[in-house]
Scaffold this motif. Structure first.
Motif, PDB file in Angstrom:
ATOM      1  N   HIS A 162       0.875  -1.175   0.000  1.00 61.70           N
ATOM      2  CA  HIS A 162       0.000   0.000   0.000  1.00 61.70           C
ATOM      3  C   HIS A 162       0.911   1.223   0.000  1.00 61.70           C
ATOM      4  CE1 HIS A 162      -3.731   2.225   0.943  1.00 61.70           C
ATOM      5  NE2 HIS A 162      -2.916   3.027   1.609  1.00 61.70           N
ATOM      6  N   ILE A 163       0.794   2.069  -1.007  1.00 59.56           N
ATOM      7  CA  ILE A 163       1.727   3.176  -1.192  1.00 59.56           C
ATOM      8  C   ILE A 163       0.972   4.499  -1.147  1.00 59.56           C
ATOM      9  CG2 ILE A 163       3.439   4.211  -2.721  1.00 59.56           C
ATOM     10  CD1 ILE A 163       3.905   1.432  -3.906  1.00 59.56           C
ATOM     11  N   THR A 164       1.460   5.414  -0.286  1.00 54.41           N
ATOM     12  CA  THR A 164       0.944   6.782  -0.251  1.00 54.41           C
ATOM     13  C   THR A 164       2.107   7.732  -0.534  1.00 54.41           C
ATOM     14  OG1 THR A 164       1.375   7.253   2.090  1.00 54.41           O
ATOM     15  CG2 THR A 164      -0.636   6.021   1.570  1.00 54.41           C
ATOM     16  N   GLU A 165       1.851   9.026  -0.470  1.00 50.75           N
ATOM     17  CA  GLU A 165       2.923   9.996  -0.692  1.00 50.75           C
ATOM     18  C   GLU A 165       3.949   9.975   0.436  1.00 50.75           C
ATOM     19  OE1 GLU A 165       1.320  13.852  -1.270  1.00 50.75           O
ATOM     20  OE2 GLU A 165       0.257  13.353  -3.125  1.00 50.75           O
ATOM     21  N   GLN A 166       3.556   9.449   1.611  1.00 55.78           N
ATOM     22  CA  GLN A 166       4.448   9.507   2.770  1.00 55.78           C
ATOM     23  C   GLN A 166       5.060   8.156   3.150  1.00 55.78           C
ATOM     24  OE1 GLN A 166       1.126  10.576   3.059  1.00 55.78           O
ATOM     25  NE2 GLN A 166       1.648  12.683   2.462  1.00 55.78           N
ATOM     26  N   ILE A 167       4.435   7.053   2.738  1.00 51.13           N
ATOM     27  CA  ILE A 167       4.895   5.764   3.260  1.00 51.13           C
ATOM     28  C   ILE A 167       4.486   4.620   2.338  1.00 51.13           C
ATOM     29  CG2 ILE A 167       2.811   5.317   4.633  1.00 51.13           C
ATOM     30  CD1 ILE A 167       4.703   4.208   6.835  1.00 51.13           C
ATOM     31  N   GLU A 168       5.279   3.551   2.413  1.00 53.19           N
ATOM     32  CA  GLU A 168       4.937   2.292   1.755  1.00 53.19           C
ATOM     33  C   GLU A 168       4.765   1.241   2.843  1.00 53.19           C
ATOM     34  OE1 GLU A 168       7.353  -0.745  -1.107  1.00 53.19           O
ATOM     35  OE2 GLU A 168       7.054   1.303  -1.877  1.00 53.19           O
ATOM     36  N   VAL A 169       3.623   0.551   2.831  1.00 47.68           N
ATOM     37  CA  VAL A 169       3.296  -0.446   3.851  1.00 47.68           C
ATOM     38  C   VAL A 169       3.017  -1.770   3.157  1.00 47.68           C
ATOM     39  CG1 VAL A 169       1.782  -1.041   5.781  1.00 47.68           C
ATOM     40  CG2 VAL A 169       2.278   1.369   5.274  1.00 47.68           C
ATOM     41  N   GLU A 170       3.519  -2.853   3.750  1.00 43.83           N
ATOM     42  CA  GLU A 170       3.352  -4.156   3.111  1.00 43.83           C
ATOM     43  C   GLU A 170       3.354  -5.246   4.174  1.00 43.83           C
ATOM     44  OE1 GLU A 170       5.293  -6.518  -0.733  1.00 43.83           O
ATOM     45  OE2 GLU A 170       6.348  -4.827   0.188  1.00 43.83           O
ATOM     46  N   LEU A 171       2.537  -6.263   3.978  1.00 51.42           N
ATOM     47  CA  LEU A 171       2.564  -7.462   4.811  1.00 51.42           C
ATOM     48  C   LEU A 171       3.329  -8.536   4.049  1.00 51.42           C
ATOM     49  CD1 LEU A 171       1.562  -8.920   7.399  1.00 51.42           C
ATOM     50  CD2 LEU A 171      -0.391  -9.718   6.048  1.00 51.42           C
ATOM     51  N   VAL A 172       4.420  -9.034   4.652  1.00 49.05           N
ATOM     52  CA  VAL A 172       5.270 -10.008   3.966  1.00 49.05           C
ATOM     53  C   VAL A 172       5.436 -11.242   4.843  1.00 49.05           C
ATOM     54  CG1 VAL A 172       6.503  -8.169   2.763  1.00 49.05           C
ATOM     55  CG2 VAL A 172       7.437  -9.076   4.898  1.00 49.05           C
ATOM     56  N   SER A 173       5.842 -12.328   4.210  1.00 48.15           N
ATOM     57  CA  SER A 173       6.122 -13.578   4.912  1.00 48.15           C
ATOM     58  C   SER A 173       7.608 -13.891   4.791  1.00 48.15           C
ATOM     59  CB  SER A 173       5.296 -14.723   4.313  1.00 48.15           C
ATOM     60  OG  SER A 173       5.723 -15.972   4.833  1.00 48.15           O
ATOM     61  N   GLU A 174       8.210 -14.319   5.898  1.00 47.34           N
ATOM     62  CA  GLU A 174       9.636 -14.651   5.868  1.00 47.34           C
ATOM     63  C   GLU A 174       9.911 -15.847   4.968  1.00 47.34           C
ATOM     64  OE1 GLU A 174      13.315 -15.093   9.033  1.00 47.34           O
ATOM     65  OE2 GLU A 174      11.340 -15.828   9.627  1.00 47.34           O
ATOM     66  N   THR A 175       8.912 -16.702   4.806  1.00 42.82           N
ATOM     67  CA  THR A 175       9.072 -17.899   3.980  1.00 42.82           C
ATOM     68  C   THR A 175       8.045 -17.900   2.856  1.00 42.82           C
ATOM     69  OG1 THR A 175       7.612 -19.150   5.466  1.00 42.82           O
ATOM     70  CG2 THR A 175       9.986 -19.251   5.895  1.00 42.82           C
ATOM     71  N   THR A 176       8.327 -18.702   1.837  1.00 40.01           N
ATOM     72  CA  THR A 176       7.410 -18.789   0.697  1.00 40.01           C
ATOM     73  C   THR A 176       6.362 -19.866   0.894  1.00 40.01           C
ATOM     74  OG1 THR A 176       8.884 -20.342  -0.451  1.00 40.01           O
ATOM     75  CG2 THR A 176       9.194 -17.979  -0.883  1.00 40.01           C
ATOM     76  N   ASN A 177       6.410 -20.545   2.043  1.00 39.00           N
ATOM     77  CA  ASN A 177       5.435 -21.601   2.311  1.00 39.00           C
ATOM     78  C   ASN A 177       5.147 -21.674   3.800  1.00 39.00           C
ATOM     79  OD1 ASN A 177       7.921 -22.585   3.101  1.00 39.00           O
ATOM     80  ND2 ASN A 177       7.504 -24.695   2.480  1.00 39.00           N
ATOM     81  N   VAL A 178       4.240 -22.566   4.160  1.00 36.12           N
ATOM     82  CA  VAL A 178       3.825 -22.770   5.547  1.00 36.12           C
ATOM     83  C   VAL A 178       4.033 -24.237   5.898  1.00 36.12           C
ATOM     84  CG1 VAL A 178       1.844 -22.764   7.124  1.00 36.12           C
ATOM     85  CG2 VAL A 178       2.152 -20.890   5.491  1.00 36.12           C
ATOM     86  N   VAL A 179       4.531 -24.500   7.127  1.00 36.63           N
ATOM     87  CA  VAL A 179       4.721 -25.868   7.605  1.00 36.63           C
ATOM     88  C   VAL A 179       3.786 -26.094   8.791  1.00 36.63           C
ATOM     89  CG1 VAL A 179       6.342 -27.541   8.571  1.00 36.63           C
ATOM     90  CG2 VAL A 179       7.122 -25.893   6.848  1.00 36.63           C
ATOM     91  N   PRO A 180       2.806 -26.983   8.674  1.00 36.80           N
ATOM     92  CA  PRO A 180       1.902 -27.252   9.799  1.00 36.80           C
ATOM     93  C   PRO A 180       2.676 -27.656  11.052  1.00 36.80           C
ATOM     94  CG  PRO A 180       1.036 -28.234   7.792  1.00 36.80           C
ATOM     95  CD  PRO A 180       2.422 -27.746   7.463  1.00 36.80           C
ATOM     96  N   GLY A 181       2.237 -27.117  12.198  1.00 39.68           N
ATOM     97  CA  GLY A 181       2.894 -27.406  13.464  1.00 39.68           C
ATOM     98  C   GLY A 181       4.058 -26.487  13.773  1.00 39.68           C
ATOM     99  N   GLU A 182       4.428 -25.609  12.840  1.00 42.59           N
ATOM    100  CA  GLU A 182       5.540 -24.681  13.032  1.00 42.59           C
ATOM    101  C   GLU A 182       5.033 -23.237  13.058  1.00 42.59           C
ATOM    102  OE1 GLU A 182       8.501 -25.672  13.676  1.00 42.59           O
ATOM    103  OE2 GLU A 182       8.304 -27.802  13.184  1.00 42.59           O
ATOM    104  N   THR A 183       5.888 -22.333  13.533  1.00 41.56           N
ATOM    105  CA  THR A 183       5.531 -20.915  13.600  1.00 41.56           C
ATOM    106  C   THR A 183       5.920 -20.215  12.310  1.00 41.56           C
ATOM    107  OG1 THR A 183       5.774 -20.840  16.006  1.00 41.56           O
ATOM    108  CG2 THR A 183       5.884 -18.743  14.832  1.00 41.56           C
TER     109      THR A 183
END
Length: 386
Positions: A26-47
């Motif tokens: 999400h980009i405005t004139e003052q800031i860029e905001v983004e939700l990102v994931s450290e990994t490209t996948n998810v492992v059940p039972g893990e954080t």
């Protein structure tokens, strides 16, 4: 046939987007905001670790979990997550101490791109092919004025057996973890505070060389109306001890017995370190030369009977305090301005036998104590006291 082909293309397009897990910034004139994931996948039972990436333009900033004299921290709400998934708290990197434009106001900020890590616990029995989530993120970005913002962000990540790191965000997550304060329970600092002469004094003592090489120190509280951050701020660096003094806030809560906050250290090489601390209220006071404390021999007082108090004086190496007569120079320790119930009898301060202290290579001699000493004093409150 052509209609079926179009449906297949549409399906493949959505599958590709889901697999890549791209969230849109999400980009405005003052800031860029983004939700990102450290990994490209998810492992059940893990954080799974997400990150709120905030990148304000030059001279603008966002806020720590407590903004100081003004400002609102970034927060999430309205989560849309699968059943059994748990969202943890934001892990806040070390903030900056930001004076506000020549005023006496100070804010706790990030004047740079920052990643706010956020843990997501995925149940071990999660059996979908993709992990989909969405959340609303609110932030405030400020320079001379503040502009609030919010947006809904979503991610879709495939399920895997082992995590695969997303190389785009490695540097951001790494920096945030390096700048994460050491939590309470994972360090050995002893922290206390006292209130004296209109000042709040935060005191920290180290035992494992944590303060070696420290050039500057800041205390970031997490509560309002504890202290004024400016203009008065005094930092005493004394080997394995640090004291940070600021003015007491005019609305300071009188029943406060414990603080919560972060101790930030800046080393001589400019690097940052920090510790989450919870200083407890104490009668101890000290500076670079001495530690002073008022003690009681008992944990209670019996009306009509003597109670023994003691003034503990612990001078630093090569320093000393004085006997009731200092010799050729020096003034003894004294007490005044007692606040006690009406009719309380306060006896004279008692002085143990002193040391004979020649004053360097002169003919002068002082009488005093080069080591820790306890000066007893008897106090008797009226028998009728209720």
């Amino acid at each position: 046939m052509q209609r079926i082909f179009h449906k297949i293309l549409i399906f493949l397009s959505f599958a590709l987007i889901a697999y890549n897990g791209y969230g849109q910034p999400h980009i405005t004139e003052q800031i860029e905001v983004e939700l990102v994931s450290e990994t490209t996948n998810v492992v059940p039972g893990e954080t799974l670790w997400l990150g709120i990436r905030l990148d304000p333009i030059e001279h603008w900033h966002t806020y720590w979990k407590f903004g100081g004299d003004s400002g609102v921290a970034t927060f999430t709400s309205e989560w849309q997550i699968p059943d059994g998934v748990q969202v943890g708290d934001i892990v806040w990197p070390i903030p900056e101490w930001t004076p506000f434009l020549g005023s006496e106001l100070v804010t706790f900020t990030y004047e740079r791109e920052i990643y706010l890590p956020l843990p997501i616990t995925v149940p071990a029995d999660f059996d979908e092919d993709f992990f989909n989530l969405a959340t609303k993120i609110d932030w405030q970005v400020c320079e001379e004025i503040c502009i609030p913002g919010s947006a809904v962000f979503s991610l879709s990540l495939p399920i895997g057996d082992t995590f695969k790191i997303d190389e785009r965000w490695v540097a951001g997550f790494s920096e945030s973890r390096q700048l994460t304060p050491t939590p309470i329970g994972e360090h050995n600092l002893v922290t206390q505070f006292n209130i004296h002469d209109g000042k709040v004094n935060i005191m920290a003592q180290a035992f494992d060389a944590e303060f070696d090489g420290v050039d500057e120190a800041y205390f970031f509280p997490t509560e309002r109306r504890i202290m004024k951050y400016a203009p008065y701020r005094k930092v005493t660096l004394d080997g394995n001890r640090i004291q940070i003094s600021t003015e007491q806030h005019r609305r300071y809560p009188e029943d406060l017995n414990e603080l919560d906050g972060t101790l930030k250290l800046i080393d001589e090489d400019g690097s940052w370190r920090a510790f989450d601390i919870a200083p407890v209220l104490t009668n101890i006071a000290w500076d670079h030369s001495i530690e002073v404390e008022l003690l009681a021999e008992t944990t209670n007082i019996v009306p009509g009977q003597k109670t023994w108090l003691g003034i503990r004086l612990d001078p630093a190496e090569h320093w000393h305090t004085y006997w009731k007569m200092g010799g050729d120079s020096g003034e003894p320790t004294s007490l005044s301005e007692w606040l006690a119930p009406e009719g309380t009898q306060i006896d004279e301060l008692q002085f143990p036998a002193p040391h004979w202290l020649p004053f360097y290579e002169t003919d002068l001699v002082n009488f005093g104590y080069e080591e820790e000493v306890l000066l007893p004093i008897a106090v008797t409150i009226p028998e009728s006291y209720e």
